[in-house]
Design an enzyme around this catalytic site. Structure first.
Site, PDB file in Angstrom:
ATOM      1  N   SER A   1       6.088  12.291 -25.957  1.00 16.50           N
ATOM      2  CA  SER A   1       4.809  12.919 -26.256  1.00 16.50           C
ATOM      3  C   SER A   1       3.854  11.958 -26.944  1.00 16.50           C
ATOM      4  O   SER A   1       2.674  12.261 -27.101  1.00 16.50           O
ATOM      5  CB  SER A   1       5.017  14.174 -27.108  1.00 16.50           C
ATOM      6  OG  SER A   1       5.426  13.852 -28.412  1.00 16.50           O
TER       7      SER A   1
ATOM      8  N   SER B   1      10.124  11.198 -29.381  1.00 14.64           N
ATOM      9  CA  SER B   1       8.834  10.879 -28.774  1.00 14.64           C
ATOM     10  C   SER B   1       8.076   9.713 -29.386  1.00 14.64           C
ATOM     11  O   SER B   1       6.945   9.445 -29.002  1.00 14.64           O
ATOM     12  CB  SER B   1       7.941  12.125 -28.756  1.00 14.64           C
ATOM     13  OG  SER B   1       8.350  12.965 -27.703  1.00 14.64           O
TER      14      SER B   1
ATOM     15  N   LYS C   1      -2.491  10.193 -32.881  1.00 11.13           N
ATOM     16  CA  LYS C   1      -1.997  11.060 -31.809  1.00 11.13           C
ATOM     17  C   LYS C   1      -2.671  12.427 -31.888  1.00 11.13           C
ATOM     18  O   LYS C   1      -2.870  12.970 -32.971  1.00 11.13           O
ATOM     19  CB  LYS C   1      -0.481  11.187 -31.928  1.00 11.13           C
ATOM     20  CG  LYS C   1       0.179  12.002 -30.829  1.00 11.13           C
ATOM     21  CD  LYS C   1       1.689  11.953 -31.018  1.00 11.13           C
ATOM     22  CE  LYS C   1       2.408  12.867 -30.036  1.00 11.13           C
ATOM     23  NZ  LYS C   1       3.872  12.801 -30.202  1.00 11.13           N
TER      24      LYS C   1
END
Length: 462
Positions: free
Chosen positions: A150, A174, A75
Site C-alpha cells: 500500500s 506495506s 502517504k
C-alpha cells in the site's frame, strides 16, 4: 553532482552550508514529477506552488531543524492539515483535514517541505497500490508490474528519483513489500516505536516508517518519527542513543536463522529463494553465525484467522454509502458486519497466542532472515484475477506470506535490496529483529549495504 539521487541527509547538509537552496531542490523534484510521474502515477496530490512557497520560507528560516528545506511526500493514508487526503477512496475524494497526524506534524517540525501525497490502495487494505479513485501505480523497473504494497506510490517515486526519501505505512508488510519490488530499503519499526496519534492502529498492526535509498536516511528519518504521544496504547522503550548513531556501530557476530518456509502454505519462487541464498552467503562472509531454522509460526487456517481481524479495518471508516467503496472493501465491510464480536475476539486471541510462541524464537536467535516476498513483482491487476473480497485477500497472501508476521508480533523488520532477477526486477530479502531491536537491524543493514551497495542502481523510468 546528481542532486535528485543524493541522500536526504546529504541534501540537508548542502542546504545548511548554502551550497544548494531548498527552492532549487523543490523545483528540481517538481520538474521530475511533471516529466516522469505520468508513467508511474505515484502521486495523488502535488502541491506545486504551495511547496515552492514552503521552500522559500525554509531558505529564509533560522532554525536547526535537521531536515530544513528537504523535500518529502506523505502517504495518502496519513491525515495532513490543509492538504487533500483521499485514502484512495471515492468516499474521501475531496477531503481536506484540519489536523495533522503526529507523524505529519513531526515531519513538518523536522523542516521537511511536503511535495504532496503518494498513492495507495483504498484504506491501504491490499498489497497492491491500485484503486478506483486514484488508479494503479506502476513499477519504475517495469511499468507493467506492481510496485507492491500500500506504500507503492512512495517506493515508486523514491526509486525513480522523484523524492530523496519517503514516508510509508506498514500494516501487513506495506513498507517492505514495495521496498522489495522497487529496489530500495524499507523499515517497519517495532510496535509502539512510532505513534499513530490521534488514531489507534487496529490491534497494533500498522505503523509509519521510512522508505529510503540508504540505511542512514532510514535511521535519521526514524529518529524524526519515533516517540511517545500522550495516550498511546503501546510504546517501545526509547533508544539508548539516536538510531543515526547506533547504526554506525558494527553489529558484532549475530545468530541468524535463515528460512524460506513461510507462515502459510504457499510456494516460493526460485528467484526469491536465490535472493535469500545470496544474502545468506554474504552474511557468512561477514562472520555471522548462520543456521537453517524456522520459527514456530505455522497455524491451521492462519490466513483466514488474520483476515477475520483485517476485514474490520475498512469497517472502521464512517462510510454509510458502501457503493462508494471498491468491491473488495465493500465485501470486507459486509463480512465484518456479518461476523460476531465473539468471532473477532477468538481470532485476536489465536493470533496473540501465535505471536507469543513466535517471538520466543528470538531467545535462540538475534535475526530471522527470509525472502521478503514469495514472488517477484507481479503484473498490474494480478490480485483481481481472484473472485470475491476474501479470495482476493488470500491471493495477496500468496504474494506476501513472509511480511505480516512482523506486524502480528510487533517485531521490527527490514527489506534489503540485495538481488535483481535475470530480467532486471528487484528481489528483496527480509530481516526480522528481536523485540525493540530497531537499532540492531539498522546496524546489520548498514553492514550489508557497505558490503554490497545498491544506491547507484537506476530503474528505466528515472
Amino acid at each position: 553532482m546528481e542532486l535528485a539521487f543524493l541522500s536526504a541527509v546529504e541534501q540537508a547538509r548542502l542546504i545548511r552550508t548554502g551550497q544548494v537552496s531548498s527552492l532549487e531542490l523543490v523545483q528540481l523534484y517538481l520538474d521530475r514529477i511533471a516529466r516522469l510521474d505520468p508513467a508511474l502515477n505515484a502521486f495523488v496530490t502535488v502541491r506545486g506552488e504551495d511547496a515552492l512557497a514552503d521552500a522559500r520560507a525554509a531558505d529564509e528560516a533560522e532554525t536547526d531543524a535537521p531536515f530544513r528545506g528537504v523535500p518529502i511526500a506523505i502517504k495518502d493514508l496519513t491525515a495532513t492539515a490543509g492538504i487533500r487526503t483521499t485514502y484512495s477512496s471515492n468516499a474521501y475524494a475531496e477531503y481536506v483535514p484540519d489536523f495533522d497526524m503526529a507523524v505529519a506534524r513531526r515531519l513538518r517540525e523536522a523542516g521537511f517541505v511536503i511535495l504532496g501525497k503518494t498513492n495507495t490502495p483504498e484504506f491501504g487494505t491490499t498489497a497492491f497500490t491500485e484503486s478506483d479513485l486514484n488508479g494503479a501505480t506502476r513499477n519504475p523497473w517495469n511499468i507493467e508490474r506492481t510496485p507492491g504494497g500500500s506504500s507503492g506510490g512512495a517506493a515508486a517515486a523514491l526509486a525513480a528519483g522523484l523524492l530523496p526519501v519517503a514516508h510509508g505505512t506498514d500494516g501487513g508488510g506495506s513498507i517492505r513489500i514495495p521496498a522489495s519490488c522497487c529496489g530500495v530499503f524499507g523499515l517497519k519499526p517495532s510496535r509502539g516505536r512510532v505513534s499513530s496519534a490521534p488514531f489507534t492502529s487496529l490491534e497494533g498492526l500498522s505503523t509509519s516508517g521510512p522508505i529510503s535509498r540508504s540505511v542512514a536516511d532510514a535511521a535519521h528519518l526514524l529518529d524524526v518519527l519515533a516517540g511517545y504521544e500522550p495516550g498511546d496504547p503501546w510504546w517501545a522503550p526509547p533508544p539508548e542513543r539516536p538510531f543515526a548513531e547506533a547504526m554506525r556501530e558494527p553489529p558484532g557476530t549475530l545468530r541468524i536463522a535463515v528460512t524460506s518456509v513461510p507462515p502459510v502454505d504457499t510456494p516460493v519462487d526460485p528467484e526469491c529463494v536465490a535472493a535469500l541464498a545470496s544474502a545468506t552467503a554474504l552474511l557468512e562472509e561477514l562472520g555471522h553465525s548462520v543456521a537453517e531454522a524456522t520459527p514456530p509460526w505455522r497455524e491451521p487456517d492462519l490466513e483466514r484467522t488474520f483476515i477475520a481481524v483485517w476485514q474490520v479495518g475498512p469497517a472502521l471508516h464512517p462510510v454509510d454509502d458502501l457503493s462508494l467503496l471498491t468491491p473488495l472493501n465493500r465485501g470486507l465491510v459486509e463480512s465484518a458486519i456479518a461476523s460476531s464480536a465473539a468471532d473477532y475476539a477468538r481470532a485476536v486471541v489465536r493470533l496473540q497466542a501465535l505471536a507469543r510462541r513466535t517471538v520466543a524464537f528470538w531467545q535462540e536467535f538475534d535475526i530471522v532472515l527470509t525472502p521478503t516476498l514469495a514472488l517477484p513483482p507481479v503484473p498490474i491487476g494480478w490480485q483481481e484475477e481472484a473472485d470475491g473480497a476474501i479470495e482476493q485477500l488470500l491471493r495477496n497472501t500468496a504474494f506476501t506470506p513472509f511480511t505480516a508476521i512482523a506486524n502480528l508480533t510487533g517485531l521490527p523488520a527490514v527489506s534489503v535490496p540485495l538481488h535483481w532477477s535475470e530480467n532486471g526486477l528487484p528481489i528483496g530479502v527480509q530481516a526480522i529483529g528481536p523485540p525493540a531491536g530497531d537499532a540492531l537491524l539498522l546496524g546489520l543493514a548498514a553492514q550489508l549495504e557497505a558490503a554490497r551497495p545498491w544506491a547507484d542502481r537506476r530503474p528505466p523510468v528515472s
